[in-house]
Design a protein around this motif. Structure first.
Motif, short mmCIF file in Angstrom:
data_model
loop_
_atom_site.label_atom_id
_atom_site.label_comp_id
_atom_site.label_asym_id
_atom_site.label_seq_id
_atom_site.Cartn_x
_atom_site.Cartn_y
_atom_site.Cartn_z
N SER A 188 0.83 -1.21 0.00
CA SER A 188 0.00 0.00 0.00
C SER A 188 0.86 1.26 0.00
N GLU A 189 2.07 1.16 0.58
CA GLU A 189 2.99 2.29 0.56
C GLU A 189 3.40 2.67 -0.85
N GLY A 190 3.52 1.68 -1.71
CA GLY A 190 3.89 1.95 -3.10
C GLY A 190 2.82 2.72 -3.85
N LEU A 191 1.56 2.55 -3.46
CA LEU A 191 0.48 3.31 -4.07
C LEU A 191 0.46 4.74 -3.54
N GLU A 192 0.70 4.90 -2.26
CA GLU A 192 0.73 6.23 -1.65
C GLU A 192 1.77 7.13 -2.32
N ALA A 193 2.84 6.54 -2.84
CA ALA A 193 3.90 7.32 -3.47
C ALA A 193 3.42 8.09 -4.69
N PHE A 194 2.27 7.69 -5.26
CA PHE A 194 1.75 8.33 -6.46
C PHE A 194 0.47 9.14 -6.18
N LEU A 195 0.24 9.43 -4.92
CA LEU A 195 -0.96 10.16 -4.52
C LEU A 195 -0.59 11.44 -3.77
N GLU A 196 -1.39 12.48 -3.99
CA GLU A 196 -1.29 13.71 -3.21
C GLU A 196 -2.46 13.74 -2.21
N THR A 197 -2.24 14.35 -1.07
CA THR A 197 -3.28 14.50 -0.07
C THR A 197 -3.88 15.90 -0.17
N LYS A 198 -5.19 15.96 -0.30
CA LYS A 198 -5.90 17.25 -0.34
C LYS A 198 -6.81 17.34 0.88
N TYR A 199 -6.70 18.45 1.57
CA TYR A 199 -7.54 18.71 2.75
C TYR A 199 -8.64 19.70 2.37
N LEU A 200 -9.88 19.30 2.61
CA LEU A 200 -11.03 20.13 2.28
C LEU A 200 -11.76 20.52 3.57
N SER A 201 -11.84 21.83 3.81
CA SER A 201 -12.56 22.36 4.96
C SER A 201 -13.85 23.01 4.47
N ILE A 202 -14.98 22.53 4.96
CA ILE A 202 -16.30 22.96 4.48
C ILE A 202 -17.04 23.66 5.61
N GLY A 203 -17.46 24.88 5.32
CA GLY A 203 -18.33 25.60 6.25
C GLY A 203 -19.77 25.37 5.86
N ILE A 204 -20.61 25.05 6.83
CA ILE A 204 -22.02 24.75 6.53
C ILE A 204 -22.95 25.62 7.38
#
Length: 482
Positions: free
Chosen positions: A466-482
């Motif tokens: 699974s670490e090998g897959l993470e190497a090709f992914l970016e993490t995006k943080y989404l903050s939503i106001g409701i």
């Protein structure tokens, strides 16, 4: 290929088409020094076209569902299996490794495609508790983008698929530069990808000059990730070059693997583990045992049994089903092995089996006999540098503490091995070894589902699992106001 292989010309694979070139590279069988075929050398203009095509294909490929991408990878896997014999024969012809090892490499290469076809469906984000009732926090995983890969000659199929499979599963597109020594295996993999229906531009294969490739890739803002397997020296250079465009980078670099045999080890198990680690691909692997440390209580028994097993190995042309040891990749590889052995002899080492001389018959000058050296010392080249050949230097040790100190006495930290039947001793040693991969009573630890990579100057990041897959992914943080 049987008629006149010297006339066969192989093309690059750019935007779904075979692209020939005016300049050709001769690919030579290291076992016979005969020409296997001629590979087109791409221009900088063609490389730029491949980058643009990969960028265009990325927008469609990343938008597909994980299930759809998995379907393509499953078909790719099937096409590789259907051509196992063709690909294995090509590996042996251009790399020299025994045909039985080459078949094993094809299966190993295919296993990454199969594993990541499934693992790509498990790219999960998460919801994070917020500090207020009017906020929601989500974490998304998204593909990095266009990926460039530089792969080595020692595993011409598996080192491509270990990078390609997770990249495609993550939603990235992929450009690979195979080595000039073994580009033809890559051509066959591209044929399998095309037969699987993978869309144009998703996979590109471009053989070009090293300097042209690195300069063009490093200056491109469209290429967002570089993954490299090779020497630490080159890895450091690529890391410096990637700074200007802040590329995501993964590096799988050199090793200097120790193998420890403690006095409570099962000697037969330790000998077989040493054979499995050391002599795969004639010792031309980055994780093969490079230096062996044996406790004095079982030293004589271990050396005697290892010598017997080494003398059972058959050296020759890898196309012979009975051959266990093929050639060095070229004369540079042979000369390095020879230099290490000469240095060991000059410093008091003793050859008890092997050495460079043996009956070559119709073989090339690139063969080196499996060689066992006793009385190894810390200052020998074979104990401080990666030999990359079928040489086993053995040093006698007295304690677990000495074993750990000597094992860690290197700037590298890719793989290490040890043999003991004690759970207590083994746990302590495993924790103390400063390596990314550790084999305990096991000389062959690699698997598609396990993270592969090193510590210290042996690289950055992991391939496999699974670490090998993470190497090709970016993490995006989404903050939503409701």
């Amino acid at each position: 290929m049987e008629a006149d292989v010297k006339t066969i010309q192989y093309a690059n694979y750019i935007n779904g088409e075979g692209v020939d070139g005016k300049d050709l590279v001769e690919v030579v069988n290291p076992a016979t020094e005969e020409v296997v075929g001629r590979m087109a050398l791409a221009s900088e203009k063609e490389l730029v076209s491949a980058i643009q095509g990969a960028e265009e294909a990325f927008h469609e490929w990343k938008g597909m569902s994980a299930d759809v991408r998995a379907g393509y990878l499953e078909k790719f896997y099937e096409k590789i299996l259907q051509r196992t014999d063709d690909i294995a024969r090509m590996i042996t012809l251009e790399n020299g490794k025994p045909i039985k090892e080459a078949r094993g490499e094809v299966m190993y290469a295919a296993s990454f495609i199969k594993w990541y076809a499934e693992e790509g469906k498990r790219v999960y984000g998460r919801t994070v508790p917020s500090k207020g009732a009017d906020q929601r926090i989500q974490v998304w995983k998204q593909p990095v983008g266009v990926v460039a890969a530089i792969t080595p000659w020692n595993f011409p199929a598996a080192m491509i698929t270990r990078k390609l499979a997770p990249a495609l599963a993550a939603g990235c597109t992929f450009i690979v530069k195979p080595p000039k020594e073994t580009p033809l295996t890559a051509v066959l993999l591209m044929e399998c990808a095309e037969a699987a229906g993978i869309p144009k531009g998703v996979i590109q294969m471009v053989l070009t000059d090293d300097e042209v490739f690195s300069r063009t890739i490093q200056h491109s803002d469209q290429v967002r990730k570089l993954t490299f397997t090779g020497s630490t020296e080159v890895g450091k250079l690529l890391m410096r070059q990637s700074a200007d465009t802040m590329k995501n980078i993964s590096l799988e670099l050199g090793g200097q693997a120790p193998l420890l045999v403690l006095d409570d080890a099962d000697v037969d198990k330790a000998v077989e583990g040493t054979m499995a680690s050391k002599f795969r691909n004639a010792g031309q692997t980055c994780i093969c045992a490079n230096r062996v440390y044996v406790q004095e209580g079982i030293y004589e028994e271990f050396v005697m049994k290892l010598k017997q097993r080494m003398e059972e190995l058959t050296v020759g042309n890898g196309l012979d089903e009975h051959v266990d040891i093929g050639p060095m990749i070229n004369q540079d590889g042979y000369n390095k092995v020879s230099r290490h052995v000469d240095d060991a002899l000059d410093k008091g080492g003793e050859i008890v089996t092997g050495g460079r001389e043996f009956d070559r018959e119709s073989l090339s000058r690139n063969f080196y006999a499996p060689t066992l050296i006793l009385h190894a010392k810390d200052d020998m080249l074979c104990m401080t540098e990666e030999t990359f050949g079928p040489v086993v230097p053995v040093q006698k040790i007295t304690s677990d503490e000495e074993a750990i100190r000597l094992a860690n006495q290197t700037p590298f930290g890719l793989a290490a091995y040890f043999f003991t039947e004690s759970m207590s001793r083994g746990t302590k040693i495993a924790e103390a070894l400063e390596y990314g991969i550790v084999g305990w009573n096991n000389g062959a630890p690699s698997a598609a589902q396990a993270p592969f990579g090193g510590a210290k100057q042996s690289g950055l990041g992991r391939e496999g699992g699974s670490e090998g897959l993470e190497a090709f992914l970016e993490t995006k943080y989404l903050s939503i106001g409701i």
